[in-house]
Design a protein around this motif. Sequence first.
Motif, mmCIF file in Angstrom:
data_model
loop_
_atom_site.group_PDB
_atom_site.id
_atom_site.type_symbol
_atom_site.label_atom_id
_atom_site.label_comp_id
_atom_site.label_asym_id
_atom_site.label_seq_id
_atom_site.Cartn_x
_atom_site.Cartn_y
_atom_site.Cartn_z
ATOM 1 N N GLY A 227 0.863 -1.178 0.000
ATOM 2 C CA GLY A 227 0.000 0.000 0.000
ATOM 3 C C GLY A 227 0.895 1.221 0.000
ATOM 4 O O GLY A 227 1.964 1.224 0.605
ATOM 5 N N LYS A 228 0.443 2.300 -0.679
ATOM 6 C CA LYS A 228 1.353 3.435 -0.884
ATOM 7 C C LYS A 228 0.560 4.737 -0.892
ATOM 8 O O LYS A 228 -0.506 4.838 -1.509
ATOM 9 C CB LYS A 228 2.091 3.257 -2.215
ATOM 10 N N LEU A 229 1.074 5.741 -0.186
ATOM 11 C CA LEU A 229 0.535 7.093 -0.187
ATOM 12 C C LEU A 229 1.561 8.016 -0.815
ATOM 13 O O LEU A 229 2.752 7.963 -0.471
ATOM 14 C CB LEU A 229 0.216 7.559 1.237
ATOM 15 N N ASN A 230 1.102 8.876 -1.739
ATOM 16 C CA ASN A 230 1.987 9.794 -2.449
ATOM 17 C C ASN A 230 1.491 11.222 -2.267
ATOM 18 O O ASN A 230 0.310 11.519 -2.547
ATOM 19 C CB ASN A 230 2.025 9.463 -3.945
ATOM 20 N N PHE A 231 2.358 12.103 -1.802
ATOM 21 C CA PHE A 231 2.040 13.527 -1.699
ATOM 22 C C PHE A 231 2.965 14.287 -2.643
ATOM 23 O O PHE A 231 4.193 14.206 -2.533
ATOM 24 C CB PHE A 231 2.223 14.035 -0.267
ATOM 25 N N TYR A 232 2.374 15.023 -3.588
ATOM 26 C CA TYR A 232 3.129 15.731 -4.619
ATOM 27 C C TYR A 232 3.353 17.166 -4.176
ATOM 28 O O TYR A 232 2.412 17.911 -3.879
ATOM 29 C CB TYR A 232 2.381 15.661 -5.953
ATOM 30 N N THR A 233 4.606 17.570 -4.109
ATOM 31 C CA THR A 233 4.980 18.814 -3.457
ATOM 32 C C THR A 233 4.839 20.054 -4.338
ATOM 33 O O THR A 233 4.808 21.166 -3.816
ATOM 34 C CB THR A 233 6.433 18.727 -2.962
ATOM 35 N N LYS A 234 4.764 19.897 -5.663
ATOM 36 C CA LYS A 234 4.772 21.066 -6.540
ATOM 37 C C LYS A 234 3.604 21.128 -7.515
ATOM 38 O O LYS A 234 3.216 22.212 -7.929
ATOM 39 C CB LYS A 234 6.089 21.112 -7.340
ATOM 40 N N ARG A 235 3.058 19.988 -7.895
ATOM 41 C CA ARG A 235 2.058 19.976 -8.959
ATOM 42 C C ARG A 235 0.747 19.372 -8.458
ATOM 43 O O ARG A 235 0.729 18.606 -7.491
ATOM 44 C CB ARG A 235 2.577 19.193 -10.171
ATOM 45 N N ASN A 236 -0.337 19.743 -9.170
ATOM 46 C CA ASN A 236 -1.652 19.251 -8.805
ATOM 47 C C ASN A 236 -2.141 18.117 -9.691
ATOM 48 O O ASN A 236 -3.277 17.672 -9.547
ATOM 49 C CB ASN A 236 -2.669 20.405 -8.870
ATOM 50 N N ASP A 237 -1.306 17.658 -10.641
ATOM 51 C CA ASP A 237 -1.731 16.599 -11.567
ATOM 52 C C ASP A 237 -1.175 15.230 -11.173
ATOM 53 O O ASP A 237 -1.081 14.333 -11.998
ATOM 54 C CB ASP A 237 -1.326 16.931 -12.997
ATOM 55 N N TYR A 238 -0.742 15.083 -9.929
ATOM 56 C CA TYR A 238 -0.276 13.804 -9.394
ATOM 57 C C TYR A 238 0.977 13.296 -10.116
ATOM 58 O O TYR A 238 1.133 12.102 -10.348
ATOM 59 C CB TYR A 238 -1.390 12.758 -9.445
ATOM 60 N N THR A 239 1.863 14.202 -10.468
ATOM 61 C CA THR A 239 3.153 13.847 -11.057
ATOM 62 C C THR A 239 4.217 14.759 -10.464
ATOM 63 O O THR A 239 3.914 15.779 -9.841
ATOM 64 C CB THR A 239 3.141 14.001 -12.595
ATOM 65 N N GLY A 240 5.478 14.393 -10.687
ATOM 66 C CA GLY A 240 6.585 15.245 -10.275
ATOM 67 C C GLY A 240 7.110 14.907 -8.894
ATOM 68 O O GLY A 240 6.929 13.802 -8.370
ATOM 69 N N ASP A 241 7.781 15.874 -8.280
ATOM 70 C CA ASP A 241 8.401 15.681 -6.966
ATOM 71 C C ASP A 241 7.353 15.223 -5.962
ATOM 72 O O ASP A 241 6.225 15.737 -5.944
ATOM 73 C CB ASP A 241 9.040 16.976 -6.483
ATOM 74 N N ASN A 242 7.738 14.265 -5.115
ATOM 75 C CA ASN A 242 6.747 13.705 -4.204
ATOM 76 C C ASN A 242 7.390 13.087 -2.971
ATOM 77 O O ASN A 242 8.570 12.715 -2.982
ATOM 78 C CB ASN A 242 5.890 12.650 -4.912
ATOM 79 N N ILE A 243 6.589 12.980 -1.927
ATOM 80 C CA ILE A 243 6.931 12.234 -0.720
ATOM 81 C C ILE A 243 6.009 11.023 -0.673
ATOM 82 O O ILE A 243 4.794 11.156 -0.810
ATOM 83 C CB ILE A 243 6.747 13.096 0.535
#
Length: 606
Positions: A227-243
């Motif tokens: 199971g995985k949670l992704n938080f995207y730090t710069k973009r709103n389209d669920y791509t790019g830099d993330n935690i």
Amino acid sequence: MHRPLSAAVLTVAWLAPGLALAFQPGPGDSPPPGSSQPPPTATQSPTLEPPPPSAAPVPSEQPAVAPEGPVPSTSTQTVDVEALQRELKALRSRVDRAEQRLAVQESRREIDEKRAMPSTGYNQWTAGNAMATRITFAIADDNLLAGAKDRSPSAGFKLAADRLFYDAIEQEKRGFETETQLVVYKRMPTFFKRMDAEAAFVTEIEQWHDGKTFQNYTTLSDDGSYGKLNFYTKRNDYTGDNISLTMFPVDSQRFLLGYTYAVTWGGERMFPNNTGQTPGLRLRYDWNVGTGKDSYVFIGAKSARLLNEKLNEPQTYYSALGGFGIGFTPWLAWEANGGYYQSGAFPMFSPNSRIGGKTVHTFGGSTRLTAHWGVPIGTSIDFQLFRYSPDASFLLTQQQIYDNRIAGSAAIEFTTVGQTLQQFEQPDTTRIQPAKAAAFLGKLRIKKLRLFANAIYRDLAFVVLSIPGVFPYQTFPHEAKVSPELWGSLGFDYYFERSKLTPGAVLAYKSPASIKVGDTTNVYREYWDQEVLPAGENPFDILSGKLTLKWDIAPFFVVVSELRYTLDNNRTKFVKASNESGRIRVFEDPNVTNRLGFFILAQARW
């Protein structure tokens, strides 16, 4: 292709000369010489009235003779046209260069699309299917020079389990198995901005044959459900830099330390005698994603329950992991990771053992420096999380995409590990036994030609790190003569695009790891494959080579054949002693130590 800007410029350049001539006064429109008629104003139209009869023309001086050849125009309109023509020429040059760059980008995009063909009905958020499926039919014989009495059956419709030491060193399996991964995958946005959640239930089904019992088995096991949670730090389209936070509820084997699979460590075998689950989790931050300077940092943990013999009860043991990777440039990256493991408890060597039941500590680190151009940094498929996505087929089948560019990579890796073991000469004390490993992987592709150069170093302590030790839980004796493993291989293949054939060849050399105590020498090909040599004998180097031929019939169907030869004089057997006092160990016959084998297999993979 539409070019609005260049079309507008061409239109202006075509109409400008005519407009300039249209607005210039004609010969009959200008006032006669000496006339005082003012030029027409912006609100006044020019008149064409003839001059009065009484107005006699004033004689003019003799006109100057016009010079031969064209006279440069001095009108503002003509000067503007020339500037537009120069601008048009510059724009045409820029358009030509842009078209060339666009052609290159379109060619590269076509290659990327081949690598990532979306399946029918693909949905970026929810999907599930069978992945990494391989169906293999083979005709094989591991040794044409030996027969059944030499433990080498004749050729049959079965792939022999004779994996060479240089086969597929970047993955756990050879890739010729009949198996599949059933993946139920789901991904969707959460209730919170810039965050999504994903999960995959991954089950591996494999068909295999036990060469000792001659029984066929079908195994069903977890292969990295998460199971995985992704938080995207710069973009709103669920791509790019993330935690991201990844949780492995059953098996965390895909979360390892090291990089080249042949020298990885930190898997489930770091908890010796573990027959249960090894859950774990990982917290990771990725930045500069997609820029060519991709970087990351992570921390993680694992746990396992093992039997503590002193307590005669299961006990929980933990591990802590961490690492980072920095992309300095689009072609150079540096990575490092490490960890600490509680590798179970010491067994009760004796009823009064002082160290029995105490924790075995394992700790160390790995680092890798990679230079690459034209290809991404290689990552073992066994590190990948299963995601039913458009790029999954490429990641799991690893089909080579050829183009007319030169591409390559070179990676060098080092690992050092320490492990607390019982000191051989002093049973009630422990000592840290070091273990080391290194790897070099070089790849170069020149259009359709691929070249390979690989080298691996592992000392014996690293080979038996997961047992742990040659003598379980004990260091090497002081009198022991210990030799490391060192091997290298060179290879090439060439792809004929029209026929879809890829012939190739590989040559390899290996000095196996060994330990000699007194007159007894043990040779280790792997921790699970060792050979005891006749008394007083020293280990032999191993030579190997193979010719390969691959025929790509369809994007998912391939035929592979290999003719392979290996000289390994370390193979032994038992025979009756001449004095009938028992059995003694001797070297195998030349038809066994010289192994000439082949296989032809047809494989569907998707």
